[in-house]
Design a protein around this motif. Structure first.
Motif: not given
Lengths: 450, 345
Positions: A187-197, A209-222
């Motif tokens: 969540y923090m990665s997404g929130a920090a990255l979005a404005p810079i992007l 999106h290409l997403t690793a098929d396990y729980n970390w991948g899902y939450t990061t994509e989301e």
């Protein structure tokens, strides 16, 4: 012969069946872990030493990261016992650590190999708790492992100080009262990255999106989708890739034709190295789509892994928990003592593990006890500074640390083999803080193993 | 679905198929000559890849000079490394040598792999010819683990990049070539190189077996070992050499694959299992079958990884090869080009 005959001839009575089933039921109902609970809490130290359990990947794909974690732990133990230059103990805002161990007891440690497999990690943690009397378990380089070991520590009644784990779940839906995480999350990665992007690539972008098929991948994509869609980006497609995938060509080849002008790689470790390499080979970076230059984003960066991708990381945005080039006093002190001892700068995994060890020791000192519940109470809501990330809060509601997040970019002209990432922005903690209830899950109550 | 998307996946399948074909070719050579199922073949592919890393490191051996004006991360004077090849051959030639380290590694790979092949066969596998297949599988599998761990102990667990020479960086636009929109059908130069390289190696192996006396004897030995032996030919020695050649083919497949995927110690395992499927689908003991099945399965796997296909049948990308293997074994147990009677009751 006779005993065999006896056994065979012994009549099976209703009474014996009842007895046997009652005995079986008792065994089955007993807790899975029986630590030494003769004292007030699990593995209460009585001698002049206290044992910590460092559970890191020593084999498998993350072995190098695990080795760096172990170096950090050894350094932390050295500092806690009064050796070396004291590292971040000198810059830490809390001043209760005196270099005389924890509560006067010399710090000793045992290590286990998680193999980056949840079942192997649980087995090694269990062995350290049951056989070696470890009072705290820490380490790891995967969210799958962190969630599994955290659950085990909750059952066993010891504290779990997570190592590198970035999934929202660790302190979200799978949070536990005995588990604590210093590392940041998706969540923090997404929130920090979005404005810079948004600032760099504009608000009108189409993401693939290409997403690793396990729980970390899902939450990061989301997390990245939610935060980029909120500023106007459109998500063209999100494709899950098997964790074991090594050649990503068939996944990256269709990206350009899909009309997407940003490729987000929700990959870590070998997946990240391979997918990024494929994407760059296919000429995606800088290709012209919709009149814009196609860009690649890697939400979670690791310097150790950036090294594996070589030239391909240059100019690519991502986020990281900590980087050795930070110039605050804490980071400088840590880089100095780590660099002097090992000859190269520490990774973010090493940093979070070192900090977690110090935070645990500090909490014991402030609580005046090794009792997991007293330690947990001392950590909850604890505010500190001087450990490399600026002012930080260990939030009581979910045991997650809230601190500044680094947005980084692959460096165009590295001055050395370690100088791979440059810090683009330090996103303030307030901007990445969220409501503790959004990911669900129950903290439950602390288990001291008593 | 657009034509370009389909063509793209065909192209994609070709480079992976090349690697499958090369590994399967080696496996078939070993199985056909010595009758051994070599589970260490993936490790040989991996060692080949690390020959590229080693070459890169050898060429990058540097002299260290201290630059007092700059500092490193600890604030100490910066150590500046100058590769020795640059001081020997001049800066431009030295840099070109380092840039071309992957193709140059072929020169190292061939002797290294031949030696490893000979040592493996003479030192270990020889003793298992009369033992059951299960023993052979166990010993070669164990050997693969040992080789992997040795590489890990020396090179670490992380991937090490070994890039292609800079002239091969970038992609070729097939779309523009066949009159499609530019940018629709891009394919990296190095993968084209890899495909051509694989065809060359396959061609060489076939030519060697077909047109040389040595190859003729080996083929005769594969057909009827006993009779060839009775004719006074030392077939064992020839088979040992074939083992070395099979190891070299795997090593060459690995060394040239490094720019496509940065190698780590697990590099071979990803290919090994699929290569066995390739061998079975192609027909045990059939060299042509191994090559054909390698390309066919590589392309199929590529198609199954397309977004449109995964959305239609989730997970198909991970099982397609095995599904095809099951169907082929049910319908045609001897495999695509297998001889009648092999693997059939």
């Amino acid at each position: 012969m006779s005993s065999k005959n006896n056994l065979l001839n012994k009549p099976v009575t209703r009474r014996s069946v009842l007895k046997a089933s009652a005995a079986t039921a008792t065994v089955m109902a007993a807790p899975m872990i029986i630590p030494s609970t003769a004292y007030g809490y699990a593995n209460e130290p009585k001698g002049a030493a206290v044992t910590l359990g460092f559970n890191v990947p020593q084999s498998g794909a993350y072995a190098d990261e695990g080795a760096d974690e172990l170096r950090a732990y050894e350094l932390a133990v050295e500092h806690l016992n009064g050796g070396g230059d004291g590292g971040m103990m000198g810059t830490f805002s809390s001043k209760v650590l005196k270099g005389n161990g924890i509560l006067g007891r010399k710090v000793e440690y045992v290590t286990g190999d998680t193999q980056t497999k949840p079942d192997a990690a649980r087995a090694s943690a269990r062995s350290m708790i049951e056989k070696d009397g470890a009072i705290m378990i820490t380490g790891g380089s995967s969210s799958g492992v962190a969630v599994a070991v955290q659950g085990l520590c909750q059952e066993a009644g010891v504290i779990f100080m997570a190592g590198l784990t970035h999934s929202n779940d660790t302190t979200g839906k799978d949070k536990k009262a005995n588990g604590f995480r210093h590392f940041f999350n998706s969540y923090m990665s997404g929130a920090a990255l979005a404005p810079i992007l948004g600032d760099n690539y504009g608000k009108d972008r189409k993401a693939y999106h290409l997403t690793a098929d396990y729980n970390w991948g899902y939450t990061t994509e989301e997390a990245v989708r939610t935060s980029t869609e909120a500023m106007g980006w459109e998500t063209v497609a999100a494709v899950k890739t098997p964790l074991s995938q090594t050649d990503f060509s068939s996944y990256v080849a269709p990206v350009q034709a899909s009309g997407a002008d940003v490729l987000v790689l929700n990959h870590y470790g070998a997946n990240m190295v391979n997918s990024l390499t494929s994407a760059v080979q296919f000429g995606l970076r800088g290709a012209q789509v919709n009149g814009k230059s196609l860009e690649i984003v890697v939400p979670l960066y690791s310097r150790l892994m950036a090294k594996g991708a070589g030239e391909n990381v240059k100019g690519i945005f991502g986020s990281t928990n900590w980087h050795w080039s930070l110039t605050d006093e804490g980071s400088k002190a840590f880089v100095r003592s780590f660099g002097e001892k090992y000859g190269f700068p520490p990774s973010q995994a090493a940093h979070t593990c070192y900090v977690q060890t110090l935070l645990y020791a500090d909490a014991c000192e402030r609580a005046g006890s090794h009792d997991p519940c007293a330690v947990a109470e001392a950590l909850e809501g604890f505010e500190f500074d001087g450990l490399g990330n600026g002012p930080t809060l260990y939030r009581a509601e979910d045991h997650q640390c809230f601190k500044d997040v680094l947005v980084v970019k692959g460096k165009e002209n590295p001055s050395s083999e370690f100088d791979l990432l440059e810090i683009v922005e330090v996103t303030p903690a307030a901007q990445v803080t969220y409501d503790a209830s959004i990911f669900g899950g129950e903290l439950g109550s602390c288990n001291s193993g008593a | 679905m657009e034509l370009s998307a389909i063509l793209l996946q065909v192209l994609n399948g070709l480079d992976k198929g090349s690697a499958y074909a090369l590994i399967a070719l080696g496996l078939t050579l070993i199985f056909g000559t010595l009758g051994v199922v070599n589970f260490a073949h993936g490790a040989l592919f991996m060692i080949g890849a690390f020959c590229a890393v080693t070459t890169q490191r050898l060429l990058s051996i540097s002299t260290i000079t201290i630059d007092e004006t700059k500092t490193d991360f600890l604030g100490k004077p910066l150590q500046i490394k100058t590769p020795i090849v640059e001081s020997w051959f001049g800066e431009s030639v030295g840099q070109a040598l380092i840039d071309w380290s992957v193709p140059l590694a072929i020169l190292l790979t061939i002797p290294v792999m031949l030696i490893i092949g000979f040592v493996m066969e003479r030192g270990l596998i020889k003793h298992f010819y009369k033992r059951p297949h299960s023993d052979q599988i166990l010993v070669t599998f164990g050997l693969a683990i040992v080789l992997q761990e040795l590489i890990k102990a020396y090179f670490g667990a992380n991937q090490i990049p070994a890039p292609a020479p800079s002239v091969f960086i970038g992609s070729f636009d097939f779309g523009a070539l066949i009159g499609m929109d530019a940018g629709k059908l891009l394919y990296p130069y190095w993968r084209i190189v890899y495909f051509c390289f694989a065809l060359l190696i396959i061609g060489l192996v076939f030519a060697f077996l077909q047109f040389t006396t040595f190859g003729m004897v080996v083929r005769a030995g594969m057909a009827d070992r006993e009779t060839v032996g009775l004719l006074g030919i030392d077939i064992d020695k020839r088979f040992t050499i074939m083992f070395g050649i099979a190891a070299a083919v795997a090593g060459l497949a690995g060394v040239m694959y490094t720019p496509i995927n940065s190698p780590s110690y697990t590099f071979g395992t990803d290919f090994l299992v699929i290569s066995f499927v390739v061998v079975v689908v192609g027909g045990m003991g059939s060299l042509g079958g191994a090559v054909l099945a390698g390309f066919v399965l590589g392309i199929l796997e590529s198609f199954a990884s397309m977004r449109q296909v995964i959305e239609f049948i989730p997970g198909i990308n991970q099982v397609v090869i095995y599904l095809v293997a099951i169907v082929i074994l049910l319908v045609r147990p001897r495999g695509l080009l297998g001889r009648k009677g092999v693997m059939e009751s």
